[in-house]
Motif scaffolding. Structure first.
Motif, PDB file in Angstrom:
ATOM      1  N   TYR A 151       0.850  -1.185   0.000  1.00 44.45           N
ATOM      2  CA  TYR A 151       0.000   0.000   0.000  1.00 44.45           C
ATOM      3  C   TYR A 151       0.887   1.236   0.000  1.00 44.45           C
ATOM      4  CZ  TYR A 151      -3.978  -2.940   1.330  1.00 44.45           C
ATOM      5  OH  TYR A 151      -4.963  -3.881   1.357  1.00 44.45           O
ATOM      6  N   TRP A 172       5.098   3.560   2.415  1.00 42.84           N
ATOM      7  CA  TRP A 172       4.744   2.245   1.898  1.00 42.84           C
ATOM      8  C   TRP A 172       4.487   1.321   3.078  1.00 42.84           C
ATOM      9  CZ3 TRP A 172       8.430   4.336  -1.791  1.00 42.84           C
ATOM     10  CH2 TRP A 172       7.993   4.327  -3.123  1.00 42.84           C
ATOM     11  N   ASN A 174       2.893  -2.976   4.042  1.00 41.96           N
ATOM     12  CA  ASN A 174       2.663  -4.323   3.504  1.00 41.96           C
ATOM     13  C   ASN A 174       3.834  -4.777   2.636  1.00 41.96           C
ATOM     14  OD1 ASN A 174       0.921  -6.609   3.435  1.00 41.96           O
ATOM     15  ND2 ASN A 174       0.300  -6.095   1.346  1.00 41.96           N
ATOM     16  N   SER A 187       1.894   0.353  -7.018  1.00 45.51           N
ATOM     17  CA  SER A 187       1.239   0.813  -5.791  1.00 45.51           C
ATOM     18  C   SER A 187       1.146   2.329  -5.724  1.00 45.51           C
ATOM     19  CB  SER A 187       1.996   0.289  -4.570  1.00 45.51           C
ATOM     20  OG  SER A 187       3.248   0.924  -4.412  1.00 45.51           O
ATOM     21  N   GLY A 191      -2.252   3.975  -5.086  1.00 46.29           N
ATOM     22  CA  GLY A 191      -2.438   4.805  -3.902  1.00 46.29           C
ATOM     23  C   GLY A 191      -3.046   6.152  -4.244  1.00 46.29           C
ATOM     24  N   SER A 230     -10.190   0.990  -9.471  1.00 44.12           N
ATOM     25  CA  SER A 230     -10.195   1.169  -8.014  1.00 44.12           C
ATOM     26  C   SER A 230     -11.394   1.969  -7.515  1.00 44.12           C
ATOM     27  CB  SER A 230      -8.898   1.851  -7.560  1.00 44.12           C
ATOM     28  OG  SER A 230      -8.771   3.138  -8.145  1.00 44.12           O
ATOM     29  N   ARG A 292      -9.042  -3.521  -0.617  1.00 45.34           N
ATOM     30  CA  ARG A 292      -7.884  -2.616  -0.676  1.00 45.34           C
ATOM     31  C   ARG A 292      -8.254  -1.225  -0.163  1.00 45.34           C
ATOM     32  NH1 ARG A 292      -2.742  -4.283  -1.416  1.00 45.34           N
ATOM     33  NH2 ARG A 292      -2.194  -2.556  -2.798  1.00 45.34           N
ATOM     34  N   TYR A 293      -9.426  -0.738  -0.541  1.00 48.93           N
ATOM     35  CA  TYR A 293      -9.831   0.595  -0.103  1.00 48.93           C
ATOM     36  C   TYR A 293     -10.086   0.613   1.397  1.00 48.93           C
ATOM     37  CZ  TYR A 293     -12.512   4.877   0.487  1.00 48.93           C
ATOM     38  OH  TYR A 293     -12.967   6.093   0.931  1.00 48.93           O
ATOM     39  N   GLU A 295      -8.709  -1.156   3.671  1.00 46.74           N
ATOM     40  CA  GLU A 295      -7.424  -1.161   4.372  1.00 46.74           C
ATOM     41  C   GLU A 295      -6.661   0.148   4.161  1.00 46.74           C
ATOM     42  OE1 GLU A 295      -6.490  -3.546   6.512  1.00 46.74           O
ATOM     43  OE2 GLU A 295      -8.530  -4.268   6.106  1.00 46.74           O
ATOM     44  N   PHE A 296      -6.779   0.733   2.968  1.00 38.57           N
ATOM     45  CA  PHE A 296      -6.070   1.974   2.646  1.00 38.57           C
ATOM     46  C   PHE A 296      -6.464   3.101   3.588  1.00 38.57           C
ATOM     47  CE2 PHE A 296      -6.103   6.074   0.424  1.00 38.57           C
ATOM     48  CZ  PHE A 296      -4.776   6.193   0.063  1.00 38.57           C
TER      49      PHE A 296
END
Length: 306
Positions: A151, A172, A174, A187, A191, A230, A292-293, A295-296
């Motif tokens: 990420y 960064w 992960n 990424s 991101g 995304s 992913r979102y 967790e982001f």
């Protein structure tokens, strides 16, 4: 320095900080005649050529994107970026956004600005690809989204939306022993795209199913596709999208010369006829990007805890 409600200089504020309001010029709406070219001018313009009041970058970009009537919106990705929508209701302007008059005394622009966009893309290209944009683009194209990718938090210049923190930093996470340089490249654009998704989510505006995207960042096909994947939004990029703010500024002159009867007519006659590239979100990545979102958006609050 302007009172947004009255669209006049806020003279009391100016006096409070020791500025003389008489030093400021008169305020005019964009496209209004404010004078003529003088006889002696270094720019080489013909004497007595009509001079119109111009407009700022955001308003010019909005005109260039064809965002004219209430409810229309677009995304700009240049060195910095923003999303903007047009409204005729002042109370629709959400907290944290810039509030700007647009075209006349009826319409307004609500703009959610980002400090990190193409400037971060450039940072990554210089850091990871020796400044070679073509090589960077090829690297990103070679990968697909993955839950194993690192990420990237893109706030290398601080941020003002969706994170309101001038001291925010990038990072960064992960990272693993198996993480490749290609995954780092991917990424970065991911991101940035997830940050744009957060901006759209937090803006208070209803999520669109499709949106026009303009600005120099659209020259990266990889970024546009990742943005579509995304966010789950169909992305339309007009031809020569990086020049549309100039077209928007020129529309003031076209309207004054009566080439069209309205800005909406100008948009339909000029901008809507441009070719465009379409980027459809890949539905096979829908679940992946929900994860992913989710967790982001957790990363910034965690790393910025005091």
């Amino acid at each position: 320095m302007m009172n947004f409600e009255q669209q006049q200089w806020e003279k009391s504020w100016l006096v409070d900080v020791g500025l003389d309001p008489m030093m400021l010029p008169e305020l005019h709406s964009a496209g209004k005649v404010v004078g003529v070219v003088q006889k002696h001018n270094s720019a080489g313009f013909i004497e007595k050529t009509t001079v119109l009041c111009g407009t700022g970058d955001a308003a010019a970009s909005s005109l260039g994107a064809g965002v004219l009537v209430r409810g229309t919106s677009y995304l700009y990705i240049g060195s910095t970026g923003w999303t903007a929508f047009s409204t005729d209701r002042k109370n629709e302007l959400y907290e944290g956004a810039f509030k700007l008059p647009h075209l006349d005394d009826v319409h307004f622009l609500s703009i959610a600005p980002m400090l990190n966009a193409g400037n971060v893309h450039r940072f990554a290209v210089e850091l990871l690809s020796d400044g070679d944009y073509v090589a960077f683009e090829s690297i990103v194209h070679s990968l697909e989204p993955s839950l194993d990718h690192p990420y990237f938090l893109p706030y290398v210049h601080g941020e003002r939306f969706p994170v309101h923190d001038a001291n925010a930093t990038g990072s960064w996470s992960n990272l693993k022993a198996t993480t490749s340089k290609a995954a780092l490249c991917f990424s970065v654009l991911e991101g940035l795209s997830l940050s744009i998704r957060q901006l759209m989510t937090d803006s208070g505006e209803e999520k669109p199913t499709e949106i026009i995207v303009i600005g120099g960042g659209t020259k990266s096909h990889a970024w546009c596709q990742i943005l579509a994947d995304s966010t789950g939004i169909t992305i339309y990029v007009p031809d020569d999208a990086e020049w549309l703010p100039v077209v928007g500024a020129a529309s003031l002159g076209g309207r004054y010369l009566n080439w069209t009867n309205s800005y909406d007519e100008w948009s339909k006659a000029v901008i809507a006829r441009l070719g465009q590239k379409r980027y459809e979100p890949d539905q096979t990545f829908d679940h992946l990007y929900k994860v992913r979102y989710r967790e982001f958006v957790k990363i910034y609050p965690k790393i910025m805890q005091k």
